[in-house]
Write a protein that holds these residues in place. Structure first.
Motif, PDB file in Angstrom:
ATOM      1  N   LYS A  82       0.826  -1.208   0.000  1.00  0.00           N
ATOM      2  CA  LYS A  82       0.000   0.000   0.000  1.00  0.00           C
ATOM      3  C   LYS A  82       0.860   1.257   0.000  1.00  0.00           C
ATOM      4  CE  LYS A  82      -2.347   1.264   3.666  1.00  0.00           C
ATOM      5  NZ  LYS A  82      -3.379   1.391   4.726  1.00  0.00           N
ATOM      6  N   GLU A  83       1.966   1.239   0.754  1.00  0.00           N
ATOM      7  CA  GLU A  83       2.859   2.397   0.806  1.00  0.00           C
ATOM      8  C   GLU A  83       3.606   2.577  -0.519  1.00  0.00           C
ATOM      9  OE1 GLU A  83       2.809   4.596   3.208  1.00  0.00           O
ATOM     10  OE2 GLU A  83       1.241   3.360   4.101  1.00  0.00           O
ATOM     11  N   VAL A  84       3.981   1.474  -1.147  1.00  0.00           N
ATOM     12  CA  VAL A  84       4.638   1.549  -2.460  1.00  0.00           C
ATOM     13  C   VAL A  84       3.699   2.192  -3.474  1.00  0.00           C
ATOM     14  CG1 VAL A  84       5.540   0.185  -4.397  1.00  0.00           C
ATOM     15  CG2 VAL A  84       6.166  -0.414  -2.050  1.00  0.00           C
ATOM     16  N   LEU A  85       2.430   1.793  -3.455  1.00  0.00           N
ATOM     17  CA  LEU A  85       1.472   2.333  -4.406  1.00  0.00           C
ATOM     18  C   LEU A  85       1.200   3.810  -4.153  1.00  0.00           C
ATOM     19  CD1 LEU A  85      -1.092  -0.596  -4.843  1.00  0.00           C
ATOM     20  CD2 LEU A  85       1.104  -0.205  -5.943  1.00  0.00           C
ATOM     21  N   LYS A  86       1.229   4.208  -2.882  1.00  0.00           N
ATOM     22  CA  LYS A  86       1.081   5.627  -2.542  1.00  0.00           C
ATOM     23  C   LYS A  86       2.251   6.442  -3.109  1.00  0.00           C
ATOM     24  CE  LYS A  86      -2.654   6.747  -0.211  1.00  0.00           C
ATOM     25  NZ  LYS A  86      -3.521   7.860  -0.693  1.00  0.00           N
ATOM     26  N   GLU A  87       3.417   5.811  -3.134  1.00  0.00           N
ATOM     27  CA  GLU A  87       4.601   6.461  -3.712  1.00  0.00           C
ATOM     28  C   GLU A  87       4.406   6.668  -5.218  1.00  0.00           C
ATOM     29  OE1 GLU A  87       8.939   4.778  -4.896  1.00  0.00           O
ATOM     30  OE2 GLU A  87       8.379   4.474  -2.799  1.00  0.00           O
ATOM     31  N   VAL A  88       3.780   5.691  -5.870  1.00  0.00           N
ATOM     32  CA  VAL A  88       3.552   5.773  -7.315  1.00  0.00           C
ATOM     33  C   VAL A  88       2.471   6.797  -7.630  1.00  0.00           C
ATOM     34  CG1 VAL A  88       2.876   4.488  -9.383  1.00  0.00           C
ATOM     35  CG2 VAL A  88       4.219   3.355  -7.604  1.00  0.00           C
ATOM     36  N   CYS A  89       1.368   6.759  -6.860  1.00  0.00           N
ATOM     37  CA  CYS A  89       0.234   7.670  -7.101  1.00  0.00           C
ATOM     38  C   CYS A  89      -0.240   8.206  -5.752  1.00  0.00           C
ATOM     39  CB  CYS A  89      -0.894   6.940  -7.826  1.00  0.00           C
ATOM     40  SG  CYS A  89      -2.306   7.995  -8.190  1.00  0.00           S
ATOM     41  N   SER A  90       0.264   9.374  -5.379  1.00  0.00           N
ATOM     42  CA  SER A  90       0.026   9.904  -4.028  1.00  0.00           C
ATOM     43  C   SER A  90      -1.408  10.397  -3.832  1.00  0.00           C
ATOM     44  CB  SER A  90       1.013  11.046  -3.742  1.00  0.00           C
ATOM     45  OG  SER A  90       0.863  12.070  -4.708  1.00  0.00           O
ATOM     46  N   PHE A  91      -2.147  10.656  -4.915  1.00  0.00           N
ATOM     47  CA  PHE A  91      -3.491  11.226  -4.777  1.00  0.00           C
ATOM     48  C   PHE A  91      -4.588  10.170  -4.695  1.00  0.00           C
ATOM     49  CE2 PHE A  91      -0.947  14.376  -7.105  1.00  0.00           C
ATOM     50  CZ  PHE A  91      -1.043  15.445  -6.217  1.00  0.00           C
ATOM     51  N   ALA A  92      -4.258   8.917  -5.002  1.00  0.00           N
ATOM     52  CA  ALA A  92      -5.299   7.880  -5.046  1.00  0.00           C
ATOM     53  C   ALA A  92      -5.725   7.464  -3.645  1.00  0.00           C
ATOM     54  CB  ALA A  92      -4.786   6.664  -5.814  1.00  0.00           C
ATOM     55  N   GLN A 123       3.583  -8.136  -8.660  1.00  0.00           N
ATOM     56  CA  GLN A 123       4.241  -6.830  -8.693  1.00  0.00           C
ATOM     57  C   GLN A 123       3.907  -6.075  -9.971  1.00  0.00           C
ATOM     58  OE1 GLN A 123       8.459  -7.209  -7.956  1.00  0.00           O
ATOM     59  NE2 GLN A 123       8.171  -8.148  -5.942  1.00  0.00           N
ATOM     60  N   THR A 124       3.912  -6.786 -11.098  1.00  0.00           N
ATOM     61  CA  THR A 124       3.562  -6.163 -12.376  1.00  0.00           C
ATOM     62  C   THR A 124       2.154  -5.593 -12.319  1.00  0.00           C
ATOM     63  OG1 THR A 124       5.030  -7.579 -13.687  1.00  0.00           O
ATOM     64  CG2 THR A 124       3.142  -6.617 -14.837  1.00  0.00           C
ATOM     65  N   LYS A 125       1.213  -6.384 -11.828  1.00  0.00           N
ATOM     66  CA  LYS A 125      -0.189  -5.964 -11.809  1.00  0.00           C
ATOM     67  C   LYS A 125      -0.417  -4.755 -10.898  1.00  0.00           C
ATOM     68  CE  LYS A 125      -2.197 -10.520 -12.800  1.00  0.00           C
ATOM     69  NZ  LYS A 125      -3.011 -11.628 -12.223  1.00  0.00           N
ATOM     70  N   VAL A 126       0.128  -4.789  -9.684  1.00  0.00           N
ATOM     71  CA  VAL A 126      -0.160  -3.699  -8.746  1.00  0.00           C
ATOM     72  C   VAL A 126       0.484  -2.390  -9.195  1.00  0.00           C
ATOM     73  CG1 VAL A 126      -0.499  -5.266  -6.792  1.00  0.00           C
ATOM     74  CG2 VAL A 126       1.750  -4.244  -7.157  1.00  0.00           C
ATOM     75  N   LEU A 127       1.650  -2.466  -9.795  1.00  0.00           N
ATOM     76  CA  LEU A 127       2.300  -1.244 -10.270  1.00  0.00           C
ATOM     77  C   LEU A 127       1.557  -0.650 -11.470  1.00  0.00           C
ATOM     78  CD1 LEU A 127       6.071  -2.189  -9.913  1.00  0.00           C
ATOM     79  CD2 LEU A 127       4.779  -0.557  -8.535  1.00  0.00           C
ATOM     80  N   LEU A 128       1.086  -1.500 -12.381  1.00  0.00           N
ATOM     81  CA  LEU A 128       0.286  -0.994 -13.494  1.00  0.00           C
ATOM     82  C   LEU A 128      -0.988  -0.321 -12.973  1.00  0.00           C
ATOM     83  CD1 LEU A 128       0.503  -3.820 -16.201  1.00  0.00           C
ATOM     84  CD2 LEU A 128       1.325  -1.470 -16.422  1.00  0.00           C
ATOM     85  N   ALA A 129      -1.632  -0.944 -11.983  1.00  0.00           N
ATOM     86  CA  ALA A 129      -2.856  -0.373 -11.419  1.00  0.00           C
ATOM     87  C   ALA A 129      -2.595   1.014 -10.847  1.00  0.00           C
ATOM     88  CB  ALA A 129      -3.404  -1.295 -10.333  1.00  0.00           C
ATOM     89  N   ALA A 130      -1.495   1.178 -10.116  1.00  0.00           N
ATOM     90  CA  ALA A 130      -1.183   2.474  -9.508  1.00  0.00           C
ATOM     91  C   ALA A 130      -0.831   3.519 -10.562  1.00  0.00           C
ATOM     92  CB  ALA A 130      -0.029   2.311  -8.516  1.00  0.00           C
ATOM     93  N   LEU A 131      -0.062   3.117 -11.565  1.00  0.00           N
ATOM     94  CA  LEU A 131       0.346   4.069 -12.605  1.00  0.00           C
ATOM     95  C   LEU A 131      -0.852   4.586 -13.390  1.00  0.00           C
ATOM     96  CD1 LEU A 131       3.590   2.233 -13.766  1.00  0.00           C
ATOM     97  CD2 LEU A 131       3.503   4.576 -12.894  1.00  0.00           C
ATOM     98  N   PHE A 132      -1.845   3.730 -13.626  1.00  0.00           N
ATOM     99  CA  PHE A 132      -3.020   4.173 -14.367  1.00  0.00           C
ATOM    100  C   PHE A 132      -3.920   5.096 -13.537  1.00  0.00           C
ATOM    101  CE2 PHE A 132      -2.372   0.888 -17.703  1.00  0.00           C
ATOM    102  CZ  PHE A 132      -2.560   1.716 -18.802  1.00  0.00           C
ATOM    103  N   LEU A 133      -3.694   5.157 -12.235  1.00  0.00           N
ATOM    104  CA  LEU A 133      -4.465   6.082 -11.403  1.00  0.00           C
ATOM    105  C   LEU A 133      -3.914   7.507 -11.448  1.00  0.00           C
ATOM    106  CD1 LEU A 133      -5.244   3.835  -8.303  1.00  0.00           C
ATOM    107  CD2 LEU A 133      -6.884   4.729  -9.973  1.00  0.00           C
ATOM    108  N   ASN A 134      -2.742   7.681 -12.075  1.00  0.00           N
ATOM    109  CA  ASN A 134      -2.198   9.031 -12.259  1.00  0.00           C
ATOM    110  C   ASN A 134      -2.945   9.709 -13.408  1.00  0.00           C
ATOM    111  OD1 ASN A 134      -0.140   9.257 -10.265  1.00  0.00           O
ATOM    112  ND2 ASN A 134       1.170   7.893 -11.471  1.00  0.00           N
ATOM    113  N   GLU A 135      -4.022  10.382 -13.074  1.00  0.00           N
ATOM    114  CA  GLU A 135      -4.924  10.948 -14.085  1.00  0.00           C
ATOM    115  C   GLU A 135      -4.204  11.985 -14.942  1.00  0.00           C
ATOM    116  OE1 GLU A 135      -9.324  13.072 -14.287  1.00  0.00           O
ATOM    117  OE2 GLU A 135      -8.589  12.219 -12.401  1.00  0.00           O
ATOM    118  N   GLY A 136      -4.436  11.880 -16.249  1.00  0.00           N
ATOM    119  CA  GLY A 136      -3.848  12.846 -17.179  1.00  0.00           C
ATOM    120  C   GLY A 136      -2.441  12.503 -17.611  1.00  0.00           C
ATOM    121  N   HIS A 137      -1.874  11.410 -17.085  1.00  0.00           N
ATOM    122  CA  HIS A 137      -0.537  10.991 -17.491  1.00  0.00           C
ATOM    123  C   HIS A 137      -0.650  10.017 -18.669  1.00  0.00           C
ATOM    124  CE1 HIS A 137       1.694  11.973 -13.484  1.00  0.00           C
ATOM    125  NE2 HIS A 137       0.781  12.881 -13.772  1.00  0.00           N
ATOM    126  N   PHE A 138       0.427   9.921 -19.435  1.00  0.00           N
ATOM    127  CA  PHE A 138       0.501   8.994 -20.560  1.00  0.00           C
ATOM    128  C   PHE A 138       1.526   7.927 -20.206  1.00  0.00           C
ATOM    129  CE2 PHE A 138       1.694   7.477 -24.772  1.00  0.00           C
ATOM    130  CZ  PHE A 138       0.486   7.457 -25.459  1.00  0.00           C
TER     131      PHE A 138
END
Length: 486
Positions: A82-92, A123-138
């Motif tokens: 959960k903390e790793v994912l917060k690092e990837v997408c702090s607003f989610a 690890q692949t799945k959770v990181l992809l999930a977090a990265l896609f939560l960064n709205e407006g990013h490509f």
């Protein structure tokens, strides 16, 4: 919705005189789902890093979006997920992470586990999930399938189909077909964008190559015919000019000679035009010369047998016992989830010291050629590698040339190869070895589509006896005669 424009992009590494990209121009929509395909070592990852601003280049990359890159480098893998994912997408919010993980069929308890305890697939799945939560990013996704089993690939492909705004580098044809709506193809001389999935792009690409080859043949014939015609006209003109000496009507003869010379020049101009047309063709033609393999004949039909075999980790079996026999001409695919012991089963054939139940029996004098998953041990020159493995160096390098290795690459240190090129080294080694049984562990990881199809044709033609693990469904369905599920 906005556009990403690439204008006159030219780039080469400081240590190289050759441009990887030269005056590349195209544009893409930030709402598209783009599959990025091309030969190994041609610059797909380099291009993604140029988008990220990692290197200096000439030309322009114009974009109003922020780029994120996968695989994401986790700074501290001992943290809970959960903390790793917060690092990837702090607003989610936590519920958003949970929603995305449910789409990917990931147990929600991974959020409260240490990230390092997750499997590579998780690890692949959770990181992809977090990265896609960064709205407006490509999102720039670089070969996500190499740690995913068949079922996980289907899940991730379906997940990506729900999303938009990404470039996906992958060589898995079925995976691409399941989730992209455009193809970005890195060709020999340029980068092209085309609407559709991989299969539709491949059909169009092959049709274009066939058209250009046919047109090239017609132009070659025209050039040869015009060369002969120009030569005849020049000879006739010279003869007529020579006949002016002593002629009664020199004006008429001179006029005739001028006409012949004019005709000769017109033919040469047409010839040059055809040559220039030919030069514009075949710039992006992808050729794949057929490969060969020379399996040894074995004295019996039965090569090996597994009887109630289960791999044991830390005192516990990781799968139900399996029993099967390997017979001459069979190509058996081992199928199972990540962590179910597939690679270990293959290694047991090589007498690896792995704890297991049951028994494995191999025929007397059975020669096995083995392709491992791991390429990290590859370093030094190809000549040194060939010598240390008792390979015919000329044959070994000839096979690599057929797999699209440039001559200059044959002299490089293997540690500087791309992951796909390293894998090709291991496959080329196996093709040099005259064995009874070929045991390949995920041989296609990182390998480009053209080489995958090249290897498929090789196996269909020579029918070697094989035991293999491979998650590329198109490849497996093409060559496997039997599937053993664990």
């Amino acid at each position: 919705m906005s556009m990403i424009r690439v204008e006159n992009l030219t780039f080469s590494y400081p240590s190289s005189y050759d441009n990887i990209f030269e005056n590349v121009n195209f544009q893409i929509d930030t709402d598209w789902k783009l599959g990025f395909v091309g030969r190994n070592g041609r610059g797909k990852t380099t291009f993604l890093k140029l988008l990220l601003g990692k290197y200096e280049y000439s030309g322009k990359i114009i974009s109003s979006v922020q780029f994120d890159y996968f695989p994401y480098q986790v700074s501290n893998k001992k943290q809970i997920t959960k903390e790793v994912l917060k690092e990837v997408c702090s607003f989610a919010e936590e519920w958003e992470f949970m929603r995305e993980l449910s789409y990917l069929d990931v147990d929600l308890d991974v959020l409260w586990r240490s990230f390092e305890t997750l499997s590579n697939g998780e690890q692949t799945k959770v990181l992809l999930a977090a990265l896609f939560l960064n709205e407006g990013h490509f999102l720039l996704i670089d070969e996500p399938t190499n740690h995913l089993d068949t079922i996980a690939r289907e899940k991730v492909s379906a997940y990506l189909k729900r999303k938009k705004g990404f470039i996906l580098v992958s060589h898995d044809r079925g995976f691409l077909d399941g989730c992209v709506d455009h193809i970005l193809s890195l060709n020999r001389t340029d980068i092209e964008v085309q609407s559709g999935n991989f299969s539709s792009w491949m059909i169009n690409f092959e049709r274009q190559q066939e058209f250009e080859l046919a047109r090239n043949e017609r132009l070659k014939k025209d050039v040869r015919r015009l060369q002969k015609s120009a030569k005849r006209s020049a000879v006739w003109s010279d003869r007529v000019e020579a006949s002016k000496k002593g002629a009664a009507d020199k004006g008429y003869v001179g006029h005739k000679a001028a006409k012949m010379m004019k005709r000769s020049k017109a033919i040469k101009a047409r010839q040059q035009h055809n040559i220039e047309q030919r030069a514009a063709l075949l710039k992006n033609t992808e050729t794949a010369d057929p490969l060969k393999i020379h399996p040894r004949a074995y004295h019996t039909d039965l090569f090996a047998s597994f009887s109630n075999v289960s791999v044991v980790y830390n005192g516990s079996p990781v799968c139900n016992p399996v029993s099967f026999k390997i017979r001459s001409g069979e190509r058996i695919a081992i199928e199972g989830k990540n962590g179910s012991g597939k690679s270990s089963l293959l290694k047991l054939l090589k007498n690896a010291p792995i704890e297991h139940t049951g028994s494995i029996t191999t025929g007397s004098g059975l020669v096995i050629s083995y392709v491992p998953q791991d390429t990290s041990h590859l370093k030094g020159t190809l000549s040194e590698f060939a010598k240390s493995h008792y390979l015919d160096e000329s044959l070994f390098k000839a096979i690599l040339r057929k797999m699209d290795f440039k001559r200059i690459q044959l002299e490089k240190d293997m540690k500087d190869f791309s992951e796909g090129q390293k894998k090709k080294v291991l496959i080329a080694k196996s093709l040099c070895e005259q064995a009874h049984l070929y045991v390949w562990d995920e041989p296609l990881n990182f390998i480009d589509v053209y080489t995958r199809m090249q290897i498929e044709e090789l196996i269909k033609k020579f029918s070697p006896t094989m035991l293999f693990v491979e998650h590329d469904i198109a490849f497996r369905n093409t060559i496997a005669t039997r599937i053993v599920k664990i």
